[in-house]
Design a protein around this motif. Structure first.
Motif, short mmCIF file in Angstrom:
data_model
loop_
_atom_site.label_atom_id
_atom_site.label_comp_id
_atom_site.label_asym_id
_atom_site.label_seq_id
_atom_site.Cartn_x
_atom_site.Cartn_y
_atom_site.Cartn_z
N ASP A 162 0.84 -1.19 0.00
CA ASP A 162 0.00 0.00 0.00
C ASP A 162 0.88 1.25 0.00
O ASP A 162 2.12 1.16 -0.02
CB ASP A 162 -0.97 -0.01 1.18
N VAL A 163 0.26 2.41 0.01
CA VAL A 163 1.01 3.66 -0.10
C VAL A 163 1.98 3.82 1.07
O VAL A 163 3.17 4.11 0.87
CB VAL A 163 0.06 4.87 -0.17
N PRO A 175 1.93 -3.33 -8.87
CA PRO A 175 0.59 -3.48 -8.32
C PRO A 175 -0.38 -4.03 -9.37
O PRO A 175 -0.11 -4.02 -10.57
CB PRO A 175 0.22 -2.05 -7.96
N VAL A 176 -1.54 -4.45 -8.92
CA VAL A 176 -2.62 -4.81 -9.84
C VAL A 176 -3.26 -3.53 -10.35
O VAL A 176 -3.37 -2.54 -9.63
CB VAL A 176 -3.66 -5.71 -9.13
N TYR A 177 -3.65 -3.53 -11.62
CA TYR A 177 -4.30 -2.36 -12.19
C TYR A 177 -5.07 -2.76 -13.43
O TYR A 177 -4.56 -3.47 -14.30
CB TYR A 177 -3.26 -1.30 -12.57
N SER A 178 -6.31 -2.32 -13.49
CA SER A 178 -7.13 -2.58 -14.67
C SER A 178 -8.31 -1.63 -14.65
O SER A 178 -8.52 -0.90 -13.67
CB SER A 178 -7.64 -4.03 -14.69
N LEU A 179 -9.09 -1.65 -15.69
CA LEU A 179 -10.33 -0.88 -15.72
C LEU A 179 -11.24 -1.21 -14.55
O LEU A 179 -12.04 -0.37 -14.12
CB LEU A 179 -11.07 -1.15 -17.04
N LEU A 180 -11.12 -2.42 -14.02
CA LEU A 180 -12.00 -2.87 -12.95
C LEU A 180 -11.34 -2.80 -11.57
O LEU A 180 -11.98 -3.09 -10.57
CB LEU A 180 -12.47 -4.30 -13.22
N ASN A 181 -10.07 -2.44 -11.52
CA ASN A 181 -9.38 -2.28 -10.24
C ASN A 181 -8.44 -1.09 -10.36
O ASN A 181 -7.34 -1.19 -10.90
CB ASN A 181 -8.60 -3.54 -9.88
N ARG A 182 -8.88 0.04 -9.82
CA ARG A 182 -8.17 1.30 -10.00
C ARG A 182 -7.60 1.84 -8.69
O ARG A 182 -7.36 3.04 -8.54
CB ARG A 182 -9.10 2.32 -10.66
N GLU A 183 -7.35 0.95 -7.77
CA GLU A 183 -6.91 1.37 -6.44
C GLU A 183 -5.61 2.19 -6.50
O GLU A 183 -5.40 3.09 -5.68
CB GLU A 183 -6.70 0.13 -5.56
N ILE A 184 -4.73 1.90 -7.44
CA ILE A 184 -3.45 2.61 -7.46
C ILE A 184 -3.61 4.09 -7.78
O ILE A 184 -2.69 4.89 -7.56
CB ILE A 184 -2.44 1.98 -8.44
N GLU A 185 -4.81 4.47 -8.29
CA GLU A 185 -5.05 5.88 -8.56
C GLU A 185 -5.32 6.66 -7.26
O GLU A 185 -5.32 7.90 -7.28
CB GLU A 185 -6.23 6.03 -9.51
N ASN A 186 -5.52 5.95 -6.15
CA ASN A 186 -5.82 6.59 -4.87
C ASN A 186 -4.55 6.83 -4.06
O ASN A 186 -4.47 6.46 -2.88
CB ASN A 186 -6.81 5.74 -4.07
N GLY A 187 -3.55 7.41 -4.69
CA GLY A 187 -2.35 7.82 -3.96
C GLY A 187 -1.08 7.08 -4.30
O GLY A 187 0.02 7.62 -4.14
N LEU A 188 -1.18 5.83 -4.78
CA LEU A 188 0.05 5.07 -5.04
C LEU A 188 0.83 5.64 -6.21
O LEU A 188 2.06 5.79 -6.13
CB LEU A 188 -0.28 3.59 -5.27
N LEU A 189 0.16 5.95 -7.31
CA LEU A 189 0.88 6.53 -8.45
C LEU A 189 1.55 7.84 -8.06
O LEU A 189 2.69 8.12 -8.48
CB LEU A 189 -0.07 6.73 -9.63
N ALA A 249 2.62 8.62 -5.07
CA ALA A 249 3.75 8.27 -4.21
C ALA A 249 4.94 7.78 -5.03
O ALA A 249 6.10 8.15 -4.77
CB ALA A 249 3.34 7.21 -3.19
N LEU A 250 4.68 6.96 -6.03
CA LEU A 250 5.77 6.46 -6.87
C LEU A 250 6.43 7.59 -7.65
O LEU A 250 7.66 7.61 -7.81
CB LEU A 250 5.24 5.38 -7.82
N GLU A 251 5.63 8.52 -8.12
CA GLU A 251 6.19 9.67 -8.82
C GLU A 251 7.07 10.49 -7.87
O GLU A 251 8.16 10.94 -8.25
CB GLU A 251 5.07 10.53 -9.38
N LYS A 252 6.63 10.63 -6.65
CA LYS A 252 7.37 11.42 -5.66
C LYS A 252 8.73 10.80 -5.36
O LYS A 252 9.74 11.52 -5.25
CB LYS A 252 6.54 11.52 -4.38
N ILE A 253 8.78 9.48 -5.22
CA ILE A 253 10.05 8.84 -4.86
C ILE A 253 10.86 8.41 -6.08
O ILE A 253 11.97 7.91 -5.93
CB ILE A 253 9.80 7.62 -3.94
#
Length: 332
Positions: free
Chosen positions: A171-172, A194-208, A210-214
């Motif tokens: 997680d984040v 991470p998992v990512y698809s049209l049906l699972n967009r959890e990484i759009e809630n802060g993870l992307l 965070a990855l850009e930041k680090i």
């Protein structure tokens, strides 16, 4: 018969930089989770890997327990390397992971130093390699100190058994903490998977973010949601599907509402001149922070269809709006 890779394999092959590193990855990578084990046809697996390389795919994603039985995907891939790729090793990015169950007992899974380093040594032996390009902690393990898990990655890196290190399904907060530990040790966090698809967009809630930041890359898996985002389920649940067998996909999630959404997405793909699977993969790549999308392939023809997703990988604002409208039925 001897095989020689296509001399034009890089002529039109696109690549994306992985975070702030110097490593480039193909936008679509080949995953060996399914279809490359002992129970699968070796000749077909070998043909798929060859074809992928001929089309500019240089990134091959594995884990210790991929294949049936566990370890067999690495063994088969190692045999393909031995037969076909000995002189091309330095063109390849080969990754493996450890974290999920691999062998019996308390030391056969999790995030302990003992398990991770033993697993990496086993993976290297199965593939006949001195090192992998990326070694991942496959999952967070709450009952093991994160310092121990990340410390094992640092040890593998310093031994030269992994050129880069990554994490998967964190997680984040866990991602930021892992990156902090690595930074203290002078080792960069190359990538998160991470998992990512049209049906699972959890990484759009802060993870992307965070990855850009680090400065880490993002290599996503399951862009087709275990087959839901293909033409397989347009008419319901086929008898031989993963859902019907409750294999990696729970049949209970396939509701009438979900099937309606999938059919609407299929219509949008059709207007783009793509299959649903092609559009689903292209959609995961619309954000430049996503370095690569991992897709499997059962046959050479299926691989070619998947890679052809890159022929139309851009979306108009109107298309994105239609997609969001269709997906809105799944909210709430």
């Amino acid at each position: 018969m001897d095989w020689f890779p296509s001399p034009s394999r890089y002529d039109a092959a696109p690549f994306r930089r992985c975070g702030l590193s110097g490593l480039d990855l193909p936008p679509i990578s080949l995953g060996l989770w399914h279809n490359f084990g002992e129970t699968d046809v070796f000749a077909t697996a070998r043909a798929v890997v060859r074809r992928a390389f001929d089309r500019g795919v240089t990134h091959f994603d594995l884990a210790n327990n991929y294949g049936t039985p566990y370890g067999s995907a690495e063994r088969n891939f190692g045999e393909i390397l031995r037969r076909d790729f000995q002189s091309h090793r330095d063109e390849l990015v080969i990754t493996t992971k450890a974290g999920w169950d691999m062998w019996p007992g308390p030391y056969g899974q999790g995030g302990s130093r003992k398990y991770l380093l033993a697993s990496l040594d086993q993976s290297l032996r199965r593939m006949g390699l001195d090192y992998v390009d990326i070694f991942y902690s496959h999952r967070p393990t709450p009952d093991v100190p994160l310092e121990e898990t990340i410390g094992a990655l640092v040890h593998a890196y310093r031994q030269g058994k992994a050129l880069y290190v990554g994490i998967s399904s964190y997680d984040v907060a866990g991602t930021l903490k892992a990156a902090e530990i690595l930074q203290r040790e002078g080792v960069p966090l190359l990538v998160h998977q991470p998992v990512y698809s049209l049906l699972n967009r959890e990484i759009e809630n802060g993870l992307l973010d965070a990855l850009e930041k680090i400065g880490a890359g993002c290599v996503v898996f399951s862009p087709l949601a275990q087959g839901l985002l293909t033409d397989k389920y347009l008419s319901g649940v086929p008898d031989e599907s993963r859902a019907a067998k409750s294999r990696y996909l729970d049949k209970s999630v396939i509701t009438p509402t979900l099937l309606t959404v999938v059919r609407e997405l299929n219509e949008i793909a059709r207007t783009r001149g793509q299959s649903l699977a092609q559009m689903a993969i292209a959609w995961t790549l619309r954000d430049s922070r996503v370095t690569s999308s991992i897709a499997g392939a059962r046959t050479v023809a299926q691989l070619d269809e998947t890679l052809d997703a890159l022929k139309n990988a851009t979306f108009s604002p109107e298309e994105l709006a239609r997609i969001e409208q269709s997906l809105s039925a799944l909210k709430g």
